[in-house]
Design an enzyme around this catalytic site. Structure first.
Site, PDB file in Angstrom:
ATOM      1  CE  LYS A 107      10.182 -28.497  12.903  1.00 32.27           C
ATOM      2  NZ  LYS A 107      11.519 -29.087  13.232  1.00 32.27           N
ATOM      3  CD  GLU A 167       5.290 -46.272  12.276  1.00 31.84           C
ATOM      4  OE1 GLU A 167       5.509 -46.200  11.050  1.00 31.84           O
ATOM      5  OE2 GLU A 167       4.794 -45.330  12.927  1.00 31.84           O
TER       6      GLU A 167
END
Length: 450
Positions: A151, A352
């Site tokens: 996917k 992040e």
């Protein structure tokens, strides 16, 4: 699903999104195909994987152009990524005939182990490196005798779909490798929750990784997770300062900073901190940002407007920064940015960002450098620059990260293991043991007593 060109915001393609019923049907097809694949002679599996690699090699430029259009990668990076798929398939093919068990000395008979394929593997790939990271799961899983359902990310399905076509062209059995573009909350969840899927390989955010791990726990389903990072780049006073400063910009700007291994916390020993800033500033300011198809471009756009807004939110007006330039107008552009004079606990220094933004922080000594390097929930990668081999080994052992480089920023080689500590992930990919991560060990004792 609408696929946009990040550099122009133009529609590249519209791709149908898979439903839960599509996942059910794909798993049934994959399970049937896998039984025949597992029964094939190892040499035959290896031969087909090498043929797949050869077909990919013949389409490197086509795949690279697709990657530029859907992901905004520079053309040089995109060619490397397509070539990496080829190399991973070749490397995995070489492991098929060496995937052997053991004979273990025991009393009263002989004991042997077999490494058997798990069955159907679900690979959920990210948008930041759509081709290589898909291949990290795809290549060894197929080599070990499994079927794979991939996917891809919603924004970058095109190269994955093309790879599935090339697999059939190479002679890989039908339904053994299938691609199901779709939304994470539908196709992704269906793949994770499906009882016919033996293992999930996921690369993406730590938050989503935790959700996947929790869902896999319900069925004690195997999982490999490659998640976030806030990697340090530690520069000691005895380092080749010019080399360290020259290498620092692209260590966090490659792929527009959309890299879990990006060295986004530059830690510099205080005695050379000011000199390092003098040396690194021209490199930041001169990075060529622009058309990804231009061979001279070093940095392209971010993947989406959502990601652009996320990056902007971290670099607030009160922060001091060294900045490069970026195009104006259509496209998801953000300039190379190095934030200075910032507290280590500020969000831009602690979280992040996943964009072309890094911070530079001073440290006092070796102990302080290790403390700062480890002051994060992540532990994926990192670098250290020093001429002292003893220090290099001490600090490498002390920094809690899965992949470290000395006087280099290299993190990923397909023949060495890759993975993170702490909340950067679970398990290892690539390297000599990649195939065994997709197998189950079966132990068989055979009595020799009369």
């Amino acid at each position: 699903m609408r696929v946009l060109n990040p550099a122009t915001e133009e529609t590249v393609a519209i791709v149908p999104a898979a439903t839960r019923d599509d996942v059910d049907a794909a798993v049934a097809r994959a399970a049937a195909a896998q039984r025949g694949w597992a029964a094939a002679a190892p040499a035959d599996r290896a031969r087909l994987l090498r043929r797949f690699a050869a077909v990919v090699d013949g389409h490197v430029e086509e795949l690279a152009q697709l990657e530029v259009r859907e992901a905004g990668h520079t053309i040089g990076n995109a060619r490397w990524e397509a070539g990496n798929v080829r190399d991973l398939l070749d490397f995995a093919a070489g492991g098929v005939e060496r995937l052997s068990g053991r004979q273990i000395p025991v009393a009263g008979g002989i004991d042997v182990t077999f490494l058997e394929p798990l069955g159907v593997i679900g690979v959920i790939a990210p948008w930041n490196f759509p081709m290589p990271i898909a291949a990290w799961g795809l290549a060894p899983a197929l080599a070990a005798g499994n079927a794979v359902i991939l996917k891809p990310a919603e924004t970058t399905p095109l190269t994955a779909l093309r790879l599935a076509e090339l697999a059939l062209e190479a002679g890989i059995p039908e339904h053994l490798f299938q691609v199901l573009p779709g939304y994470g909350a539908v196709a992704g969840d269906a793949l994770v929750e499906h009882p016919g899927v033996a293992k999930i390989v996921f690369t993406g955010s730590t938050g989503v990784g935790k959700q996947i791990m929790a869902k896999c726990a319900d069925r004690v389903k195997r999982v490999t997770l490659e998640l976030g990072g806030k990697s340090p780049n530690i520069v000691f006073a005895d380092a080749d300062l010019e080399a360290a400063a020259a290498a620092a910009p692209m260590a966090f700007l490659d792929n527009t900073g959309q890299d879990c291994c990006a060295r986004t916390r530059i830690l510099v020993q205080r005695s050379v901190y000011d000199r390092f800033l003098e040396l690194v500033a021209p490199g930041i300011e001169s990075v060529a940002v622009g058309d990804p198809l231009d061979e001279k471009t070093q940095m392209g756009p971010l993947i989406s407007r959502t990601q652009l807004e996320r990056v902007r939110s971290y670099v607030t007006a009160d922060l001091t920064a060294i900045r490069g330039k970026a195009p104006e107008g259509p496209g998801f552009w953000y300039p190379p940015t190095l934030v200075t004079d910032v507290d280590p606990t500020t969000p831009v220094a602690a979280e992040e960002v996943f964009g072309p933004v890094a911070v530079v922080l001073p440290f006092e000594d070796e102990e302080d450098a290790v403390r700062l390097a480890n002051a994060t929930e992540y532990g994926l990668s990192g670098s250290l620059w020093t001429r002292d081999i003893g220090r290099a080994l001490r600090v490498s052992r002390a920094v809690a990260a899965g992949n470290l480089s000395v006087n280099s920023h290299s993190s990923v080689r397909y023949w060495t293991p890759f993975g993170g500590y702490k909340q950067s992930g679970l398990g290892r990919e690539l390297g000599p043991d990649a195939l065994t991560a997709f197998t189950e060990t079966k132990n068989v004792f055979i009595s020799t007593e009369a």
